[in-house]
Design an enzyme around this catalytic site. Structure first.
Site, PDB file in Angstrom:
ATOM      1  N   GLU A 135      10.535   3.492  11.630  1.00 16.37           N
ATOM      2  CA  GLU A 135      10.251   4.816  11.087  1.00 16.37           C
ATOM      3  C   GLU A 135       9.037   5.325  11.853  1.00 16.37           C
ATOM      4  O   GLU A 135       7.927   4.859  11.637  1.00 16.37           O
ATOM      5  CB  GLU A 135       9.914   4.746   9.593  1.00 16.37           C
ATOM      6  CG  GLU A 135       9.714   6.135   9.011  1.00 16.37           C
ATOM      7  CD  GLU A 135       8.620   6.250   7.950  1.00 16.37           C
ATOM      8  OE1 GLU A 135       8.672   7.179   7.155  1.00 16.37           O
ATOM      9  OE2 GLU A 135       7.691   5.404   7.935  1.00 16.37           O
TER      10      GLU A 135
ATOM     11  N   ASP B 224       8.070   0.402   8.382  1.00 15.83           N
ATOM     12  CA  ASP B 224       7.435   1.573   7.773  1.00 15.83           C
ATOM     13  C   ASP B 224       6.269   2.070   8.639  1.00 15.83           C
ATOM     14  O   ASP B 224       5.469   1.246   9.118  1.00 15.83           O
ATOM     15  CB  ASP B 224       6.908   1.147   6.390  1.00 15.83           C
ATOM     16  CG  ASP B 224       6.433   2.310   5.553  1.00 15.83           C
ATOM     17  OD1 ASP B 224       7.260   3.152   5.189  1.00 15.83           O
ATOM     18  OD2 ASP B 224       5.223   2.366   5.248  1.00 15.83           O
TER      19      ASP B 224
HETATM   20  C1  GLC Z   1       6.747   5.713   4.703  1.00 18.09           C
HETATM   21  C2  GLC Z   1       7.612   5.560   3.462  1.00 18.09           C
HETATM   22  C3  GLC Z   1       7.037   6.381   2.362  1.00 18.09           C
HETATM   23  C4  GLC Z   1       5.632   5.900   2.082  1.00 18.09           C
HETATM   24  C5  GLC Z   1       4.781   5.932   3.345  1.00 18.09           C
HETATM   25  C6  GLC Z   1       3.511   5.164   3.159  1.00 18.09           C
HETATM   26  O1  GLC Z   1       6.781   6.989   5.222  1.00 18.09           O
HETATM   27  O2  GLC Z   1       8.932   5.914   3.773  1.00 18.09           O
HETATM   28  O3  GLC Z   1       7.810   6.326   1.191  1.00 18.09           O
HETATM   29  O4  GLC Z   1       5.053   6.718   1.110  1.00 18.09           O
HETATM   30  O5  GLC Z   1       5.451   5.305   4.411  1.00 18.09           O
HETATM   31  O6  GLC Z   1       3.784   3.795   3.069  1.00 18.09           O
END
Ligand code: GLC
Length: 554
Positions: A284, A210
């Site tokens: 991500e 994440d």
């Molecule tokens: C990422 C997750 C999202 C979350 C953010 C903060 O982008 O996919 O759902 O709100 O991180 O953790």
């Protein structure tokens, strides 16, 4: 070697389960791990290779579990550690891999570390795990810098010290209950390495990382020249910002995509490689320009990075072709496999984004067949295979912190997180016997799994057939080579049409136009996103907004 060309993840179909909305097993209105276990047969029959589970760890759940209070335990709302072990084992017995989320940018303010920090004096090592600083101004009443939270509002909150006075500030790039961790601190490294090993020992096959681009921060005590503009530039759904301004803001974000994050992933890669069984990781990371994404998948770093180009793509031939070419050329340079993502729990559902209703659904089906025929890994967000649209929700039921932190100006992401409709003849479409945490729209009866399984032309049946062909056709099932850019060959076409071949014996045609097209083709139609594709006298005719796959081997 874990990145050999035969690695399973190089062209896997990975299905994202958002556990809270998948299947409830105990009637509390929220999905849980036993619910996922009860649907493993469904997932196996869908034809996917792996399941990515969004967080199910101990959490106050202020941000859908991305506010982790204990990354090495299961939140009771989702079940127990025994349930997690059972899920991993049962998935493996069915030949499905399991990927779990890891959230290294921040901890929940309910994490024991944060509580310890609040219970200690400023300056102690317990505060150095986060970004605690004195405020500016005479009485420290102004935050240490002017950064904004990505969820809206300031990126700093002030704490009350033990003596009751207003004290230091801590950084939170997201919600105020998600305190950013200080990755300059070796304790943070050790703790995350422990978490990785914890889940690797439990048998997970990989991690979705994440906010992978966020861990290292630079110039934390310096104001940004345009903090509100930067937050808007980081949001892809804000379209009113001139391109040049957006690009200039994104070119240098002091809290994203800094050099030091790569040191972290080089260490993590060694951990993954020390385990047998071809473990993987996917980042991500929203980075700019997109070519910088390849830095995360260099051979000694992570295995995959989400490619979000399709997450914002229109059903437009020129845009799609340019995005495909760019992606393939970029990843080929580091010999990594590309990934393709049409939607996830943070973005509008695909059908909604493409206009909704019948036209949106047609385009979404056509887009799915285009995506699934590309070389690399694909990610499918739960409910995408049902052609779900974002649900219209009354503000009273919304739970996303984005909604609250923007005073409702941004409705947030709940519309795409509504639970899965399983059966028409059960309350709440079989999701729960209790009150679902978000209401399922009453008019979803033709969307439920049971009703779609009974209709050969349904979107679910389309996905089941296409995923089956994807894993059996010799051109699609092969593990992609290191030179992925050479894996597809474009054919010349009329405007608004995409056509490419993959060897051996595969041809894709996508008609993005409003009207039908005819193309001279010799081969056998494998699948099409709409009915009405006809073959006559060596010509194939595709209706508007339709993709088809053709087997050209004789
Ligand atoms: C990422 C997750 C999202 C979350 C953010 C903060 O982008 O996919 O759902 O709100 O991180 O953790």
């Amino acid at each position: 070697m874990s990145d050999s060309q035969s690695s399973w993840w190089r062209n896997a179909a990975i299905y994202q389960v958002y556990p809270r909305s998948f299947q409830d097993s105990n009637g509390d209105g929220e999905g849980d791990l036993q619910g996922v276990i009860s649907r493993l047969d469904y997932l196996k029959a869908l034809g996917i290779d792996a399941i990515w589970l969004s967080p199910f760890y101990t959490s106050p759940n202020n941000d859908g579990g991305y506010d982790v209070a204990n990354p090495r335990d299961v939140d009771p709302r989702f079940g127990s550690m025994k349930d997690a072990e059972e899920l991993i084992n049962k998935a493996h017995n069915l030949g499905l891999k399991i990927i779990v989320d890891i959230v290294p940018n921040h901890f929940s303010t309910e994490h024991p570390w944060f509580k310890e920090a609040l219970e200690s004096q400023p300056g102690l090592h317990t505060r150095a795990r986060f970004h605690f600083y004195d405020g500016r101004g005479h009485n420290g009443e102004m935050p240490p810098n002017n950064w904004c939270s990505i969820f809206g509002g300031p990126a700093w909150s002030r704490v009350t010290e033990l003596d009751g006075s207003l004290g230091q500030w801590y950084l939170h790039l997201f919600d105020s209950t998600q305190a950013d961790l200080n990755w300059e601190n070796p304790e943070v490294h050790e703790d995350f390495e422990r978490t990785l090993r914890f889940w690797l020992d439990k048998g997970v096959d990989g991690f979705r990382i994440d906010v992978a681009h966020g861990l290292a921060k630079d110039e934390i005590l310096k104001d940004h020249r345009n903090p509100e503009g930067l937050t808007r530039a980081l949001r892809l759904d804000v379209s009113d910002m001139p391109r040049a301004e957006r690009e200039s803001l994104l070119a240098d974000v002091p809290f994203f995509d800094r050099e030091k994050v790569h040191d972290i992933y080089r260490k993590w890669r060694q951990i993954f490689d020390s385990y047998s069984g071809d473990r993987m990781s996917v980042a991500e990371a929203w980075v700019h320009p997109s070519s910088r994404a390849t830095r995360y998948v260099r051979s000694d770093e992570l295995h995959q990075i989400f490619n979000f180009d399709f997450l914002i793509a229109e059903w437009n031939a020129d845009f799609l072709r340019a995005a495909i070419d760019k992606t393939l050329i970029e990843v080929a340079a580091v010999e990594a496999p590309p990934t393709w993502v049409l939607c996830n729990h943070d973005s509008p559902r695909l059908v909604t984004r493409l206009g909704g209703g019948v036209p949106g659904a047609m385009k979404a089906r056509a887009m799915a067949l285009l995506t699934q025929a590309l070389p690399g890994g694909i990610y499918i967000y739960q409910g995408e295979e049902l052609g779900l649209e974002d649900a219209q929700l009354p503000d009273e039921v919304r739970q996303d912190p984005v909604f609250f932190r923007t005073q409702g100006i941004d409705k947030g992401r709940d519309g795409a997180r509504v639970p899965i409709p399983w059966s028409n003849n059960k309350d709440n479409f079989g999701f729960t016997t209790g009150k679902p945490w978000l209401p399922l729209p009453e008019d979803w009866s033709d969307k439920s799994v049971d009703s779609q399984l009974a209709k050969s032309e349904s979107t679910l049946e389309l996905y089941r057939r296409s995923l089956s062909i994807r894993s059996s056709h010799p051109a699609l099932k092969q593990k992609i080579s290191r030179n992925v850019a050479g894996e597809i060959s474009w054919l010349p076409t009329k405007p608004g049409v995409l056509a490419f071949t993959r060897e051996p014996g595969f041809l894709l045609i996508a008609n993005c136009n409003e009207s039908p097209i005819s193309i001279k083709v010799s081969g056998e139609l494998l699948i099409s996103s709409q009915p009405g594709v006809t073959e006559k006298d060596g010509f194939i005719t595709l209706p508007a907004h339709t993709t088809c796959w053709i087997n050209t081997s004789h």
